[in-house]
Design an enzyme around this catalytic site. Structure first.
Site, PDB file in Angstrom:
ATOM      1  N   LYS A  29       0.006-106.833 -25.760  1.00  0.00           N
ATOM      2  CA  LYS A  29       0.821-105.988 -24.872  1.00  0.00           C
ATOM      3  C   LYS A  29      -0.013-105.684 -23.629  1.00  0.00           C
ATOM      4  O   LYS A  29      -0.980-104.924 -23.668  1.00  0.00           O
ATOM      5  CB  LYS A  29       1.240-104.672 -25.538  1.00  0.00           C
ATOM      6  CG  LYS A  29       2.398-104.053 -24.765  1.00  0.00           C
ATOM      7  CD  LYS A  29       2.347-102.565 -24.523  1.00  0.00           C
ATOM      8  CE  LYS A  29       1.375-101.977 -23.579  1.00  0.00           C
ATOM      9  NZ  LYS A  29       1.694-102.056 -22.139  1.00  0.00           N
TER      10      LYS A  29
ATOM     11  N   GLU B  47     -12.549-100.200 -25.650  1.00  0.00           N
ATOM     12  CA  GLU B  47     -13.371-100.391 -24.443  1.00  0.00           C
ATOM     13  C   GLU B  47     -12.751 -99.514 -23.373  1.00  0.00           C
ATOM     14  O   GLU B  47     -11.606 -99.745 -22.976  1.00  0.00           O
ATOM     15  CB  GLU B  47     -13.335-101.856 -23.980  1.00  0.00           C
ATOM     16  CG  GLU B  47     -14.014-102.824 -24.914  1.00  0.00           C
ATOM     17  CD  GLU B  47     -15.495-102.582 -25.061  1.00  0.00           C
ATOM     18  OE1 GLU B  47     -16.110-101.960 -24.169  1.00  0.00           O
ATOM     19  OE2 GLU B  47     -16.043-102.985 -26.102  1.00  0.00           O
TER      20      GLU B  47
ATOM     21  N   CYS C 276     -14.225-101.455 -14.534  1.00  0.00           N
ATOM     22  CA  CYS C 276     -14.814-100.444 -15.426  1.00  0.00           C
ATOM     23  C   CYS C 276     -16.312-100.354 -15.195  1.00  0.00           C
ATOM     24  O   CYS C 276     -16.923 -99.334 -15.461  1.00  0.00           O
ATOM     25  CB  CYS C 276     -14.497-100.779 -16.875  1.00  0.00           C
ATOM     26  SG  CYS C 276     -14.866-102.464 -17.278  1.00  0.00           S
TER      27      CYS C 276
ATOM     28  N   GLU D 296     -14.447 -90.434 -13.904  1.00  0.00           N
ATOM     29  CA  GLU D 296     -14.127 -91.784 -13.436  1.00  0.00           C
ATOM     30  C   GLU D 296     -12.995 -91.706 -12.409  1.00  0.00           C
ATOM     31  O   GLU D 296     -11.910 -91.216 -12.711  1.00  0.00           O
ATOM     32  CB  GLU D 296     -13.682 -92.665 -14.611  1.00  0.00           C
ATOM     33  CG  GLU D 296     -13.495 -94.104 -14.191  1.00  0.00           C
ATOM     34  CD  GLU D 296     -12.968 -94.999 -15.302  1.00  0.00           C
ATOM     35  OE1 GLU D 296     -11.996 -94.597 -15.961  1.00  0.00           O
ATOM     36  OE2 GLU D 296     -13.512 -96.102 -15.493  1.00  0.00           O
TER      37      GLU D 296
HETATM   38  P1  NAD Z   1      -4.512 -97.059 -19.460  1.00  0.00           P
HETATM   39  O1  NAD Z   1      -5.318 -96.387 -20.508  1.00  0.00           O
HETATM   40  O2  NAD Z   1      -3.562 -96.237 -18.687  1.00  0.00           O
HETATM   41  O3  NAD Z   1      -3.656 -98.254 -20.093  1.00  0.00           O
HETATM   42  C1  NAD Z   1      -4.260 -99.305 -20.818  1.00  0.00           C
HETATM   43  C2  NAD Z   1      -3.206 -99.956 -21.703  1.00  0.00           C
HETATM   44  O4  NAD Z   1      -2.780 -99.034 -22.702  1.00  0.00           O
HETATM   45  C3  NAD Z   1      -1.932-100.378 -20.973  1.00  0.00           C
HETATM   46  O5  NAD Z   1      -1.463-101.596 -21.504  1.00  0.00           O
HETATM   47  C4  NAD Z   1      -0.965 -99.256 -21.304  1.00  0.00           C
HETATM   48  O6  NAD Z   1       0.380 -99.640 -21.215  1.00  0.00           O
HETATM   49  C5  NAD Z   1      -1.368 -98.954 -22.737  1.00  0.00           C
HETATM   50  N1  NAD Z   1      -1.001 -97.621 -23.239  1.00  0.00           N
HETATM   51  C6  NAD Z   1      -0.905 -96.471 -22.541  1.00  0.00           C
HETATM   52  N2  NAD Z   1      -0.536 -95.452 -23.363  1.00  0.00           N
HETATM   53  C7  NAD Z   1      -0.403 -95.981 -24.605  1.00  0.00           C
HETATM   54  C8  NAD Z   1      -0.036 -95.441 -25.872  1.00  0.00           C
HETATM   55  N3  NAD Z   1       0.241 -94.148 -26.028  1.00  0.00           N
HETATM   56  N4  NAD Z   1      -0.010 -96.269 -26.933  1.00  0.00           N
HETATM   57  C9  NAD Z   1      -0.303 -97.586 -26.800  1.00  0.00           C
HETATM   58  N5  NAD Z   1      -0.632 -98.153 -25.618  1.00  0.00           N
HETATM   59  C10 NAD Z   1      -0.697 -97.353 -24.529  1.00  0.00           C
HETATM   60  O7  NAD Z   1      -5.575 -97.797 -18.518  1.00  0.00           O
HETATM   61  P2  NAD Z   1      -5.302 -98.607 -17.174  1.00  0.00           P
HETATM   62  O8  NAD Z   1      -4.956 -97.624 -16.110  1.00  0.00           O
HETATM   63  O9  NAD Z   1      -4.398 -99.762 -17.433  1.00  0.00           O
HETATM   64  O10 NAD Z   1      -6.757 -99.222 -16.877  1.00  0.00           O
HETATM   65  C11 NAD Z   1      -7.781 -98.516 -16.249  1.00  0.00           C
HETATM   66  C12 NAD Z   1      -8.804 -98.017 -17.255  1.00  0.00           C
HETATM   67  O11 NAD Z   1      -9.282 -99.103 -18.034  1.00  0.00           O
HETATM   68  C13 NAD Z   1     -10.025 -97.409 -16.618  1.00  0.00           C
HETATM   69  O12 NAD Z   1     -10.364 -96.220 -17.284  1.00  0.00           O
HETATM   70  C14 NAD Z   1     -11.112 -98.464 -16.841  1.00  0.00           C
HETATM   71  O13 NAD Z   1     -12.419 -97.964 -16.872  1.00  0.00           O
HETATM   72  C15 NAD Z   1     -10.693 -99.012 -18.152  1.00  0.00           C
HETATM   73  N6  NAD Z   1     -11.259-100.355 -18.380  1.00  0.00           N
HETATM   74  C16 NAD Z   1     -12.289-100.466 -19.274  1.00  0.00           C
HETATM   75  C17 NAD Z   1     -12.885-101.695 -19.500  1.00  0.00           C
HETATM   76  C18 NAD Z   1     -14.009-101.829 -20.493  1.00  0.00           C
HETATM   77  O14 NAD Z   1     -14.234-102.934 -20.963  1.00  0.00           O
HETATM   78  N7  NAD Z   1     -14.736-100.775 -20.834  1.00  0.00           N
HETATM   79  C19 NAD Z   1     -12.418-102.829 -18.810  1.00  0.00           C
HETATM   80  C20 NAD Z   1     -11.379-102.671 -17.898  1.00  0.00           C
HETATM   81  C21 NAD Z   1     -10.805-101.427 -17.702  1.00  0.00           C
END
Ligand code: NAD
Length: 492
Positions: free
Chosen positions: A170, A245, A279, A380
């Site tokens: 997803k 992550e 990230c 962040e």
């Molecule tokens: P997000 O947490 O808003 O969403 C990530 C994913 O989770 C999306 O697919 C979203 O639809 C899904 N999601 C959201 N709520 C959910 C729920 N209740 N149940 C199941 N799935 C749900 O993050 P984002 O805005 O897409 O990405 C940015 C974040 O990702 C930043 O904090 C960044 O640091 C982090 N990130 C971390 C890494 C790493 O490897 N550490 C890599 C890339 C991005």
């Protein structure tokens, strides 16, 4: 163009669609079918069913699918890179980097099909054989963010699949088209039906239903710390395995003996590349007070020249941010900076004039006089914003570096090998760079972080093999008698 869900080897349309748009221009990239509870349940069920055959397919054979996929990725690299740039906003070179990372992990994991090493160790008892082998976990729900639209799905899918797991991906709604393009290639490769499934839709709806499905064994999540922790709480209470992550608040340390020109290049790339939406992006510079003013003036001169614009334009250095919500969030943080006593040196503005009118553009922003505990130095922001913090020596730099809720990436610029080794030992993030910025992970090494960044798992390299497998320890006794470990070989 309409993009569909992919379930049991078939493209599945739904009545409800959502639009994915170009963050630079507002143009439609594609319409995506939202998967409801019914489609999610179908996807998980088909993954469960396919698991029975896929886990018994020899790993080198499973790897052959990955090898073919890697070849297809290479053939379509340009087309995919453009889609990534159109949908996510990163400049075209970085769009190509995203796809190259997908190719790299696909080939790397294809190679694993003939390794997947276990342990074969001597038994303490005579005529007894002992070994540990890797087993797949089962059905894996893979939930990914928007900032690496093809690479992160591949970082998860490839190790999962080569080990014999089946998957339901997803992706983030903002970059569902890029992920759908990857799935189209997997369809072309011809994975057996049900091995790869794909559902699109909002996290709170589609994602939430997916993680709770009783047939999902493992959840691999990349995204924000807030969402990751929520998912972990739910999933753990349901007895599922979860790897996370999450966010970062990464710093570059510049010592007074460091190469300031090199550090300037690295800071600009790590802080403003991908518009700060990595990230591992550098959001803090911890600079020795003796070289601070020199470094700041070099940075400022260069940052002011960065060209903001559409990532498809080869002249652009910094693309748009992903969406209106993210733009507003960045600006909220930037307004907090001066209120806490930080000095805004450049940027700090949303751009909506001229060519910027239809997109989400934020100027590269630098704050000086930042103190380690300020909000902009702790939270962040996930945008093109960097905070300069003055430190008096290496000890203070390392202390400040380690003192945030996150622990993903750090870097140090120094010409002193002793300082470099002390930093490598005492920095407590999952990734450390010496004389390079905080970004630039390679797929053959573990990727991930400590504290609020993760929960002990890592992606990529051999670590990803651990994340997606179970150990099975096997003893074969060919002595013909009952042999008691820890007892029969010892006098009582
Ligand atoms: P997000 O947490 O808003 O969403 C990530 C994913 O989770 C999306 O697919 C979203 O639809 C899904 N999601 C959201 N709520 C959910 C729920 N209740 N149940 C199941 N799935 C749900 O993050 P984002 O805005 O897409 O990405 C940015 C974040 O990702 C930043 O904090 C960044 O640091 C982090 N990130 C971390 C890494 C790493 O490897 N550490 C890599 C890339 C991005």
């Amino acid at each position: 163009m309409n993009y569909k869900n992919y379930i049991n080897g078939k493209w599945v349309k739904t009545g409800k669609t959502f639009a994915s748009t170009n963050p630079a221009t507002g143009e439609l990239v594609g319409k995506c079918c939202e998967a409801g509870p019914r489609e999610v349940a179908m996807a998980v069920k088909s993954a469960r069913k396919a698991f029975a055959g896929w886990r018994l397919t020899p790993a080198p054979k499973r790897a052959e699918y990955l090898l073919r996929l890697g070849q297809l990725f290479e053939q379509r690299k340009n087309e995919l890179s453009r889609i990534v740039t159109q949908e996510m906003g990163k400049v075209l070179k970085e769009g190509a980097g995203d796809v190259q990372e997908s190719i790299d992990i696909t080939y790397y994991m294809a190679g694993e099909g003939r390794r997947l090493f276990g342990h074969n160790v001597p038994s303490e008892l005579a005529n007894k054989f002992a070994m540990a082998v890797r087993e797949p976990v089962g059905v894996c729900a893979l939930i990914t963010p928007w900032n690496f639209p093809t690479a992160i799905p591949c970082w998860k899918m490839m190790p999962a699949l080569v080990l014999g797991n089946t998957v339901v991906l997803k992706p983030a709604s903002d970059t569902s088209v890029s992920a759908a393009k990857v799935i189209q290639l997997m369809d072309e490769v011809g994975f057996p039906p049900g091995v790869v499934n794909f559902v699109m839709g909002p996290g709170e709806k589609t994602g939430n239903v997916l993680i709770k499905d009783p047939d999902v064994d493992l959840i691999s999540f990349t995204g924000s710390t807030v969402v990751g922790r929520k998912i972990a709480t739910t999933a753990t209470s349901l007895g599922k395995r979860v790897s996370l992550e999450m966010g970062g608040k990464n710093a570059i340390i510049v010592m007074d003996d460091g190469d300031l020109d090199l550090a300037t290049d690295a800071i600009l790339w790590a802080a403003f590349g991908t518009t700060g939406q990595r990230c591992t992006a550098c959001s803090r510079v911890l600079v020795h007070h003796r070289v601070k003013s020199k470094l700041v003036s070099k940075l400022l001169e260069r940052a002011k020249k960065l060209r903001l614009g559409d990532g498809l334009n080869p002249k652009t250095d910094v693309g748009p941010v992903i969406n209106a919500g993210q733009l507003a969030r960045i600006h909220r943080y930037v307004k907090i900076g001066p209120r806490e006593g930080a000095k805004l040196l450049c940027g700090g503005r949303i751009r909506s004039d001229g060519d910027y009118k239809k997109g989400y553009f934020y100027e590269p922003t630098i704050f000086d006089n930042v103190k380690p505990k300020m909000c902009i130095a702790q939270e962040e922001i996930f945008g093109p914003v960097v905070a300069i913090i003055s430190v008096k020596d290496l000890d203070e730099a390392i202390r400040v570096n380690n003192d945030t809720a996150y622990g993903l990436s750090s870097s140090i610029f120094t010409r002193d090998v002793n300082k470099a080794y002390r930093a490598m030992r005492d920095i407590t993030t999952g990734i450390v760079y010496v004389n390079a910025g905080t970004t630039g992970a390679e797929v053959q090494l573990p990727f991930g972080g400590t504290r609020g960044t993760g929960n002990g798992h890592r992606e990529a390299g051999q670590a990803a093999i651990d994340s997606f497998s179970e150990w099975k320890t096997i003893y074969v006794d060919y002595s013909g008698k009952v042999q008691r470990a820890q007892i029969d070989n010892y006098d009582s």
